[in-house]
Write an enzyme that holds these catalytic residues in place. Sequence first.
Site: not given
Length: 459
Positions: A410-412, A414, A439
């Site tokens: 995960a990031c912010r 995708g 998140p």
Amino acid sequence: MGFADDHLIPLVDEGLGNSAYLVDLGDGRALAVDAARDLRTLRAAAERRGLTVAYAADTHLHADFLSGAVQLGHDHGATLLASAAGHRAFAHRGLADEDEVDLGGLTLRALATPGHTDEHLSFLLLDDGRELGVFTGGSLIVDSAARTDLLGADRTEELARAQYRSLQRLTRLPDATAVWPTHGAGSFCSAPPGSERTTTIGAQKQTNPLLAAPDEDAFTARLTGSLGSYPAYFDRLAEANRRGPAVLAATPLLPVLTPGQVGSLLADGGYVVDVRPAADYAAGHIHGSLSIPLRDQFATWLGWLLPDTAPIAFVTGDDQDLGEIVWQAYKIGYERLAGRLAGGMPGWLADGNPQTATPFVAADRAGDRPYLDVRQEAEFAAGHVPGATHIELGSLAARAAGAPGGAVVACRHGERAMTAASLLERAGHTDITVLDGGPDQYAAARGQQLVRGGETTHP
């Protein structure tokens, strides 16, 4: 000459977080400051006003993009202005502290402002002795100052102390003096987030937390304590800019490659970069290809994750701008562009080749998997999923063996997570899922609260 506000034209590169400037000198000529090698926006602005670039000034030896000054000298006959202390290997007018250049009504005064680099100059623009504004490059920037660690850890504190003295010098200019920095929000040269890219000396005295430091020691501690990671290609470009980028006779093209040629390139140690949106890559891609979606930040991740010495082939989608791929690559010195896959993924499949899919799921479908967060350290500290493993995307390839198996990455949003998944796949990981979101969505789907601060779990 009666300088008007519209005589200054900021040219913002949202991806690298930088601003170049075009100054209309009022007589059909212009001054360009910190122009990048991708001159499309600058050329369009000059053409709209019927301007010829007569001067091209660089505040420092840039580490995050190749300068366009040499190209402007070739194409427009521009006089190139830069610090004599930079020892550039091409024809230019070398300037020392307090040297002045008569622009024909306006005057440009060089101010030695070392810190971000040793040879850094700021350029004060004067109209009949009145301070209009100062091009501060990587010295004073909006609510910060640019990083001082690009010349090595052993010089970081020394340069931070030089940066302190440079900012003190700049703040002695009149409060009304405009500040026109090069580095802004989105730059890895230490600019904080925010929408403002220009300011004034007076405003910075009020709002810049570094200027609020009570002394040089406190300033140095604050600046060096805020330094995060930066793209790997930064270590190469300052020297490339000192030598001078090659002049381009025309816009480079991306030749069409057959599926067989793309497969051979990959097998021989080259790279295949898939520039389609993350969801398209997830649905089906060439095994071993890297997902770097074509967007404003494309150059950053291309330069961070790939060497500039290996050939690169691209997988593109319908209607994607091939010129954007080329120019984002060329502005950071990536010129070994082999071409693009004929027909994209449909062409690959029609040739009888297999594809690989990667699950790309919403937070409520992510399942009970280890959570791998690949955002930057500051993003992670601002709020992360409890128990998350954190490895920044830029260091993931070197640390792939320590990544948790079967993770949800995960990031912010995708995009970076899909890039991370492609790196992990290339390194031999299987059973990787990518979170379509960040998140906040993941924690909300589980009734969790994000953890803030430095509670980082590293493999």
